[in-house]
Design a protein around this motif. Structure first.
Motif, mmCIF file in Angstrom:
data_model
loop_
_atom_site.group_PDB
_atom_site.id
_atom_site.type_symbol
_atom_site.label_atom_id
_atom_site.label_comp_id
_atom_site.label_asym_id
_atom_site.label_seq_id
_atom_site.Cartn_x
_atom_site.Cartn_y
_atom_site.Cartn_z
ATOM 1 N N LYS A 126 33.035 35.912 51.110
ATOM 2 C CA LYS A 126 34.420 35.346 51.109
ATOM 3 C C LYS A 126 34.496 34.101 50.646
ATOM 4 O O LYS A 126 33.451 33.212 51.246
ATOM 5 C CB LYS A 126 34.969 35.843 52.533
ATOM 6 C CG LYS A 126 34.993 37.145 52.966
ATOM 7 C CD LYS A 126 35.477 37.231 54.354
ATOM 8 C CE LYS A 126 35.508 38.752 54.819
ATOM 9 N NZ LYS A 126 36.132 39.003 56.014
ATOM 10 N N PRO A 127 35.405 33.517 50.021
ATOM 11 C CA PRO A 127 35.657 32.204 49.743
ATOM 12 C C PRO A 127 35.556 31.361 51.141
ATOM 13 O O PRO A 127 36.115 31.689 51.895
ATOM 14 C CB PRO A 127 36.569 32.075 48.600
ATOM 15 C CG PRO A 127 37.458 32.978 49.198
ATOM 16 C CD PRO A 127 36.442 34.365 49.521
ATOM 17 N N THR A 128 35.217 30.064 51.115
ATOM 18 C CA THR A 128 35.443 29.054 52.172
ATOM 19 C C THR A 128 36.452 28.147 51.827
ATOM 20 O O THR A 128 36.456 27.614 50.593
ATOM 21 C CB THR A 128 34.015 28.426 52.604
ATOM 22 O OG1 THR A 128 32.902 29.219 52.873
ATOM 23 C CG2 THR A 128 34.408 27.222 53.424
ATOM 24 N N ILE A 129 37.516 28.030 52.539
ATOM 25 C CA ILE A 129 38.624 27.047 52.141
ATOM 26 C C ILE A 129 38.611 25.730 53.011
ATOM 27 O O ILE A 129 38.537 25.641 54.098
ATOM 28 C CB ILE A 129 39.884 27.731 52.762
ATOM 29 C CG1 ILE A 129 40.181 29.249 51.707
ATOM 30 C CG2 ILE A 129 41.070 27.005 52.099
ATOM 31 C CD1 ILE A 129 41.228 30.132 51.944
ATOM 32 N N VAL A 130 38.535 24.701 52.064
ATOM 33 C CA VAL A 130 38.285 23.347 52.587
ATOM 34 C C VAL A 130 39.642 22.573 52.561
ATOM 35 O O VAL A 130 40.302 22.533 51.533
ATOM 36 C CB VAL A 130 37.229 22.658 52.078
ATOM 37 C CG1 VAL A 130 37.095 21.351 52.606
ATOM 38 C CG2 VAL A 130 35.751 23.357 52.002
ATOM 39 N N ILE A 131 40.072 21.953 53.501
ATOM 40 C CA ILE A 131 41.387 21.323 53.698
ATOM 41 C C ILE A 131 40.886 19.760 53.848
ATOM 42 O O ILE A 131 40.480 19.486 54.862
ATOM 43 C CB ILE A 131 42.470 21.611 54.802
ATOM 44 C CG1 ILE A 131 42.583 23.169 54.446
ATOM 45 C CG2 ILE A 131 43.542 20.819 54.649
ATOM 46 C CD1 ILE A 131 43.050 24.035 55.627
ATOM 47 N N ALA A 132 40.912 18.997 53.003
ATOM 48 C CA ALA A 132 40.758 17.494 52.695
ATOM 49 C C ALA A 132 41.949 16.594 52.557
ATOM 50 O O ALA A 132 42.527 16.809 51.793
ATOM 51 C CB ALA A 132 39.587 17.342 51.694
ATOM 52 N N GLU A 133 42.125 15.737 53.793
ATOM 53 C CA GLU A 133 43.225 14.929 53.797
ATOM 54 C C GLU A 133 43.019 13.511 54.015
ATOM 55 O O GLU A 133 42.077 13.166 54.754
ATOM 56 C CB GLU A 133 44.237 15.654 54.746
ATOM 57 C CG GLU A 133 43.728 15.245 56.256
ATOM 58 C CD GLU A 133 44.238 13.977 56.681
ATOM 59 O OE1 GLU A 133 45.165 13.326 56.168
ATOM 60 O OE2 GLU A 133 43.559 13.444 57.655
#
Length: 261
Positions: A126-133
């Motif tokens: 499963k893809p890993t989703i990264v949220i960079a802010e």
């Protein structure tokens, strides 16, 4: 071939709501990773001093971020699908400057279900989703090239200024203390430091250099979804961000589709 990683970069002026948006997304998207650009700021002892005003300048792009550290961390996340073990975040010490900005449980659950189903349908890992802010997350070309999804939150000057003045400060790194120290803005810091630095850093990305009202210049940066905070509200921005991230995962089309940078 390494793990599949989808990275969403969220930017906008300080106090525009990007951290709030990022945390809503992290609560919705299963097993997602949150990355805060503030954690790449230099220790307080290394922040440049403005020669005219005598205060430390935390906002000028040249000295506000340890760019090599940010680039290396994004590259390692891309390669390993996890944050490096030595990475430390100060976010837990900071107050939520906008206060609680809720979205409906129905919207949260709807998108949580959608992402759970989407990830279950993915073949293999499963893809890993990264949220960079971060407030400078879209200004460094090398970092931007890592982003499969590019989001920018724009808010009115007066709203941003009031929010910045209402907050009590924010925690920053110092060499002598892992927990950092509390920075408070000096008088006139917003008008003479924060706002000019924001416009200066982002002007090259906009048509006619119009950061406040213009469109993104696709020759400078492609694929940015502009979220007008004063028109949309937080819930609508969460939905728009979810749609963009969902599409990137479902289509398998990421950073390679953007022409610039």
């Amino acid at each position: 071939m390494g793990p599949r990683v989808v990275i969403a970069g969220i930017s906008g002026a300080t106090c525009s709501g990007k951290t709030t948006l990022a945390k809503h997304l992290a609560r919705i998207i299963p097993s997602s990773i949150l990355l805060f650009q503030d954690d790449f700021a230099p220790p307080a002892e290394q922040i440049p001093v403005d020669p005219e005003h005598g205060w430390q300048d935390w906002d000028d792009a040249k000295g506000a971020i340890l760019w090599d550290k940010q680039r290396d961390t994004l590259r390692r996340i891309r390669e390993t699908a996890k944050v490096p073990d030595e990475h430390f975040s100060h976010d837990a010490f900071n107050e939520q400057y906008l206060g609680p900005v809720p979205i409906s449980e129905e919207v949260q659950q709807e998108w949580r279900n959608k992402f759970e189903e989407l990830l279950e349908r993915q073949e293999g890992d499963k893809p890993t989703i990264v949220i960079a802010e971060g407030f400078l997350m879209l200004v460094d070309p090398e970092s931007v090239r890592q982003f499969d999804v590019r989001l920018f939150m724009r808010e009115d000057y007066a709203v941003l200024k009031q929010r910045r003045e209402d907050r009590h400060g924010y925690h920053t790194a110092v060499l002598a203390d892992a927990e950092g120290s509390l920075w408070k803005d000096p008088p006139e810091y917003w008008d003479k430091c924060v706002w000019p630095a924001y416009l200066r850093a982002h002007a090259p990305l906009f048509v006619s250099r119009d950061v406040e009202h213009g469109a993104f210049d696709p020759h400078a940066i492609d694929g940015v979804e502009l979220l007008e905070a004063n028109e949309l509200g937080m819930e609508a921005m969460v939905v728009r961000a979810c749609e963009a991230i969902y599409e990137a995962v479902e289509s398998g089309k990421g950073r390679e589709r953007w022409a610039a940078p």
